[in-house]
Design a protein around this motif. Structure first.
Motif, PDB file in Angstrom:
ATOM      1  N   ILE A 297       7.975  -5.830   7.008  1.00 13.87           N
ATOM      2  CA  ILE A 297       7.174  -4.934   7.846  1.00 13.87           C
ATOM      3  C   ILE A 297       8.033  -3.722   8.200  1.00 13.87           C
ATOM      4  CG2 ILE A 297       5.850  -4.698   9.978  1.00 13.87           C
ATOM      5  CD1 ILE A 297       4.741  -6.802   7.990  1.00 13.87           C
ATOM      6  N   THR A 298       7.600  -2.553   7.752  1.00 16.83           N
ATOM      7  CA  THR A 298       8.326  -1.312   8.020  1.00 16.83           C
ATOM      8  C   THR A 298       7.681  -0.571   9.188  1.00 16.83           C
ATOM      9  OG1 THR A 298       6.978  -0.061   6.442  1.00 16.83           O
ATOM     10  CG2 THR A 298       8.992  -1.089   5.587  1.00 16.83           C
ATOM     11  N   ARG A 299       8.407   0.362   9.736  1.00 17.90           N
ATOM     12  CA  ARG A 299       7.943   1.263  10.802  1.00 17.90           C
ATOM     13  C   ARG A 299       7.435   0.538  12.050  1.00 17.90           C
ATOM     14  NH1 ARG A 299       5.443   4.436   6.454  1.00 17.90           N
ATOM     15  NH2 ARG A 299       3.429   4.229   7.427  1.00 17.90           N
TER      16      ARG A 299
ATOM     17  N   LEU B  46       5.563  -5.068   1.066  1.00 19.66           N
ATOM     18  CA  LEU B  46       5.928  -4.207   2.182  1.00 19.66           C
ATOM     19  C   LEU B  46       4.655  -3.675   2.824  1.00 19.66           C
ATOM     20  CD1 LEU B  46       8.922  -2.347   0.564  1.00 19.66           C
ATOM     21  CD2 LEU B  46       9.026  -3.938   2.463  1.00 19.66           C
ATOM     22  N   LEU B  47       4.613  -3.725   4.143  1.00 16.60           N
ATOM     23  CA  LEU B  47       3.462  -3.257   4.919  1.00 16.60           C
ATOM     24  C   LEU B  47       3.972  -2.401   6.069  1.00 16.60           C
ATOM     25  CD1 LEU B  47       1.772  -6.755   5.138  1.00 16.60           C
ATOM     26  CD2 LEU B  47       0.970  -4.866   3.703  1.00 16.60           C
TER      27      LEU B  47
ATOM     28  N   PRO C  15       0.810  -1.215   0.000  1.00 19.46           N
ATOM     29  CA  PRO C  15       0.000   0.000   0.000  1.00 19.46           C
ATOM     30  C   PRO C  15       0.848   1.272   0.000  1.00 19.46           C
ATOM     31  CG  PRO C  15      -0.006  -1.005   2.170  1.00 19.46           C
ATOM     32  CD  PRO C  15       0.714  -1.956   1.263  1.00 19.46           C
ATOM     33  N   VAL C  16       0.195   2.381  -0.255  1.00 18.68           N
ATOM     34  CA  VAL C  16       0.836   3.692  -0.217  1.00 18.68           C
ATOM     35  C   VAL C  16       1.490   3.899   1.146  1.00 18.68           C
ATOM     36  CG1 VAL C  16       0.427   6.190  -0.271  1.00 18.68           C
ATOM     37  CG2 VAL C  16      -0.827   4.691  -1.830  1.00 18.68           C
ATOM     38  N   GLY C  17       2.716   4.375   1.130  1.00 19.00           N
ATOM     39  CA  GLY C  17       3.397   4.711   2.368  1.00 19.00           C
ATOM     40  C   GLY C  17       4.059   3.552   3.089  1.00 19.00           C
ATOM     41  N   ALA C  18       4.101   2.370   2.467  1.00 13.11           N
ATOM     42  CA  ALA C  18       4.691   1.207   3.132  1.00 13.11           C
ATOM     43  C   ALA C  18       6.214   1.192   3.049  1.00 13.11           C
ATOM     44  CB  ALA C  18       4.128  -0.084   2.545  1.00 13.11           C
ATOM     45  N   GLY C  19       6.792   1.965   2.126  1.00 13.79           N
ATOM     46  CA  GLY C  19       8.250   2.027   2.033  1.00 13.79           C
ATOM     47  C   GLY C  19       8.843   1.411   0.780  1.00 13.79           C
TER      48      GLY C  19
END
Length: 175
Positions: free
Chosen positions: A125-127, A93-94, A13-17
């Motif tokens: 998995i980011t952030r 990426l999530l 998705p948008v913003g996942a990196g």
């Protein structure tokens, strides 16, 4: 490890990196189709990919990769079959700080598998450092319910070594 070039796609998705991961892996500036977000900034994020990101990446072990990043917005879904064609693997990426991460995971796995059902997938998995409520065991339970075994890592998309570890896990799954 392989004869010729290996094509890997970053999805999510948008913003996942995705763009950040591709930039951290690349020795040169990737080809990018970043445009300003039409609905305004999402936190610090002010742009989004509208067609694709691309770079040729050389892993530390000498494996050459063609890396493509999919746009995360649903209205660019028509790009998915085009970019996924010929891919030997996909990294989803999530962002751990998204409350609907499990739904996003299912939706992205379904979307990829509907286009290219046998392509190996790994999940990054980011952030996770910004997500107090994120639980890796909930994600693993979702994958178990789907009867899916996939490599899953938490990564800092800005960290080349962590991004390479995720790519290696995917590459070794189909080597």
């Amino acid at each position: 490890m392989f004869d010729g070039m290996v094509k890997i796609v970053l999805a999510g998705p948008v913003g996942a990196g995705k763009t950040t991961t591709l930039r951290s892996l690349s020795d040169d500036e990737p080809v990018s189709t970043e445009m300003p977000l039409t609905d305004g900034p999402m936190g610090e994020k002010t742009t989004t990919t509208v067609a694709l990101d691309f770079s040729t990446v050389m892993l530390d072990d000498g494996t050459p990769l063609q890396m493509f990043g999919l746009p995360g917005q649903d209205h660019f879904a028509h790009m998915r079959p085009i970019i996924l064609q010929g891919a030997l693997g996909v990294i989803v990426l999530l962002a751990a700080d998204q409350p609907d991460i499990l739904t996003m995971c299912s939706e992205w796995l379904d979307a990829i598998q509907s286009i290219t059902p046998d392509t190996p997938i790994a999940i990054g998995i980011t952030r996770s450092d910004q997500a107090r409520d994120f639980r890796m065991d909930a994600l693993r339970a979702l994958l178990a319910e789907r009867k899916t075994t996939l490599p899953v890592f938490t990564i800092d998309a800005r960290d080349r070594e962590q991004a390479q570890q995720l790519v290696r896990a995917l590459v070794y799954s189909f080597a």
